[in-house]
Design an enzyme around this catalytic site. Sequence first.
Site, short mmCIF file in Angstrom:
data_model
loop_
_atom_site.label_atom_id
_atom_site.label_comp_id
_atom_site.label_asym_id
_atom_site.label_seq_id
_atom_site.Cartn_x
_atom_site.Cartn_y
_atom_site.Cartn_z
N ARG A 115 0.83 -1.20 0.00
CA ARG A 115 0.00 0.00 0.00
C ARG A 115 0.87 1.24 0.00
NH1 ARG A 115 1.71 3.27 4.51
NH2 ARG A 115 1.25 2.24 6.48
N GLU A 214 -6.42 7.21 8.09
CA GLU A 214 -5.30 7.98 8.66
C GLU A 214 -4.73 8.97 7.64
OE1 GLU A 214 -2.23 5.65 10.51
OE2 GLU A 214 -0.72 7.17 10.07
N CYS A 260 1.27 10.92 9.48
CA CYS A 260 2.28 10.41 10.43
C CYS A 260 3.66 10.51 9.79
CB CYS A 260 1.98 8.97 10.81
SG CYS A 260 3.19 8.30 11.96
N THR A 262 6.06 8.68 10.03
CA THR A 262 6.62 7.36 9.68
C THR A 262 6.21 6.94 8.27
OG1 THR A 262 4.71 6.14 10.53
CG2 THR A 262 6.50 6.61 12.09
N ARG A 269 3.99 0.56 2.51
CA ARG A 269 4.22 -0.58 3.38
C ARG A 269 3.93 -1.83 2.56
NH1 ARG A 269 2.63 -3.98 7.57
NH2 ARG A 269 0.39 -3.77 7.21
N ARG A 297 4.31 -7.32 12.76
CA ARG A 297 3.02 -6.97 13.38
C ARG A 297 2.17 -8.23 13.51
NH1 ARG A 297 0.78 -1.47 10.21
NH2 ARG A 297 2.70 -0.25 10.39
N GLU A 302 -2.24 -2.91 12.69
CA GLU A 302 -1.20 -2.40 13.59
C GLU A 302 -1.65 -2.56 15.04
OE1 GLU A 302 -0.51 1.72 13.03
OE2 GLU A 302 1.55 1.58 13.71
P1 ADP Z 1 -1.53 -0.26 7.18
O1 ADP Z 1 -0.57 0.60 7.88
O2 ADP Z 1 -1.04 -0.71 5.86
O3 ADP Z 1 -2.94 0.23 7.19
P2 ADP Z 1 -2.33 -2.24 9.12
O4 ADP Z 1 -1.36 -3.06 9.91
O5 ADP Z 1 -3.21 -1.26 9.81
O6 ADP Z 1 -1.52 -1.63 7.95
O7 ADP Z 1 -3.27 -3.28 8.29
C1 ADP Z 1 -4.37 -2.80 7.58
C2 ADP Z 1 -5.20 -4.01 7.16
O8 ADP Z 1 -4.50 -4.71 6.12
C3 ADP Z 1 -5.40 -5.03 8.29
O9 ADP Z 1 -6.71 -5.57 8.15
C4 ADP Z 1 -4.42 -6.12 7.98
O10 ADP Z 1 -4.88 -7.37 8.40
C5 ADP Z 1 -4.38 -6.07 6.47
N1 ADP Z 1 -3.11 -6.56 5.93
C6 ADP Z 1 -1.90 -5.97 6.06
N2 ADP Z 1 -0.97 -6.71 5.42
C7 ADP Z 1 -1.61 -7.79 4.86
C8 ADP Z 1 -1.21 -8.91 4.08
N3 ADP Z 1 0.06 -9.08 3.70
N4 ADP Z 1 -2.16 -9.81 3.71
C9 ADP Z 1 -3.45 -9.63 4.06
N5 ADP Z 1 -3.91 -8.58 4.80
C10 ADP Z 1 -2.99 -7.68 5.19
N1 DAR Z 2 1.35 4.09 17.50
C1 DAR Z 2 1.56 5.42 16.89
C2 DAR Z 2 1.62 5.30 15.38
C3 DAR Z 2 2.96 5.29 14.71
C4 DAR Z 2 3.01 4.65 13.34
N2 DAR Z 2 1.76 4.06 12.87
C5 DAR Z 2 0.87 4.72 12.12
N3 DAR Z 2 1.10 5.93 11.69
N4 DAR Z 2 -0.28 4.13 11.82
C6 DAR Z 2 2.83 5.96 17.55
O1 DAR Z 2 3.00 7.18 17.58
O2 DAR Z 2 3.60 5.16 18.01
#
Ligand code: ADP
Ligand code: DAR
Length: 346
Positions: A115, A214, A260, A262, A269, A297, A302
Amino acid sequence: MEYPAVFLKPEVHSLAKKYVTPEVFEEHKNKKTSRGYTLLDCMQSGIQNLDSDTGLYAGDEECYTAFGNVLDNIVEDYHAPYKIADGHTPDMNPDHLNCPNPDPEGKYIRSTRIRVARNLKGYGLAPNLGKQERLDIERKVVEVLTSLTGDLAGKYYPLQGMDEATRQKLVDDHFLFKKGDRFLESAGCNKEWPEGRGIYHNDAKTFLVWINEEDQLRIISMEKGSDIGSVFRRLCKAVNEIDAKLGFQHSPGLGYITSCPTNLGTGMRASVHVKIPKAHAHPDFKAICDKYHIQPRGIHGEHSESTGEDAGVYDISNRRRLGLSEVRCVQDMYDGLMKLLEIEKS
Ligand code: ADP
Ligand code: DAR
């Protein structure tokens, strides 16, 4: 405005605390961006969530330059060794990727997702958007998305009015964002939820776009299995078509601007959901992730854990997003993944 007393607590370890010392706060506390946002506004998430790693979200792109070098320091700390003066160089040419399928038999890797984050020029960022702005962004982005053809053709599903069972299934199936977590809540990203938020996806759910979580856009390519090249090619095709029709906030030193720090630069990502219980249990797991710039993760987003039937399955992704190209971000994930699979197999 007073320096946040919670920052004096020893358990607070965020980058916001590290770089916004009482002296720095005194120097910049009365400054505001043209949208009226202050340094204290940016720090709300880190003040209300003492376990924050970063602890700061920008309410608009001016935040990155309005408060002296506070944000430069945070950006260069997280994205080390990148220096903003060096300038950020993109590369979204899939021909430059060298990621042969790491698990063609599907023994370890369940799925792959890549993404990027984008924010439209002329608007604030998620923590500081008005309701009408959010609705305007939704309308403009949906207009472009619904003009896409081929395997990018799809439909937009607003969160407003979506029945709960449909919403929950999209979240459980890893397609849709949850309502912003406590960090986003404190940052102000969840105002007037769910108005102006939604998800666009093609029938196969291999190309998706989140609107107004976000960031204003999260452009996503994903599929079962581990054909990283296919996922990256689809994302590059979609981003090139969307970038041609919408103008995004961007600067030479920070790349694409995000709420953010990051996510700056590529906003990318690249992740796999991979079953690596032995590698995860290895005493050097954290050191290996650090060496390969990998962020592990849980698989439900997250700050989630992998439990029950998903125990041992982790979301493995690149940690760095700025100061390296999109091709390099994917290569970072791939190189770290190959090392973790080598350990898992041995
Ligand atoms: P982001 O920062 O990309 O939004 P998150 O960790 O918040 O990442 O994940 C967003 C959604 O994408 C969650 O539902 C997670 O389960 C899904 N997701 C992330 N990576 C994968 C993957 N490799 N395969 C399937 N689902 C994924
Ligand atoms: N837990 C927050 C988010 C940092 C990175 N993740 C994002 N942007 N979704 C922190 O400040 O640690």
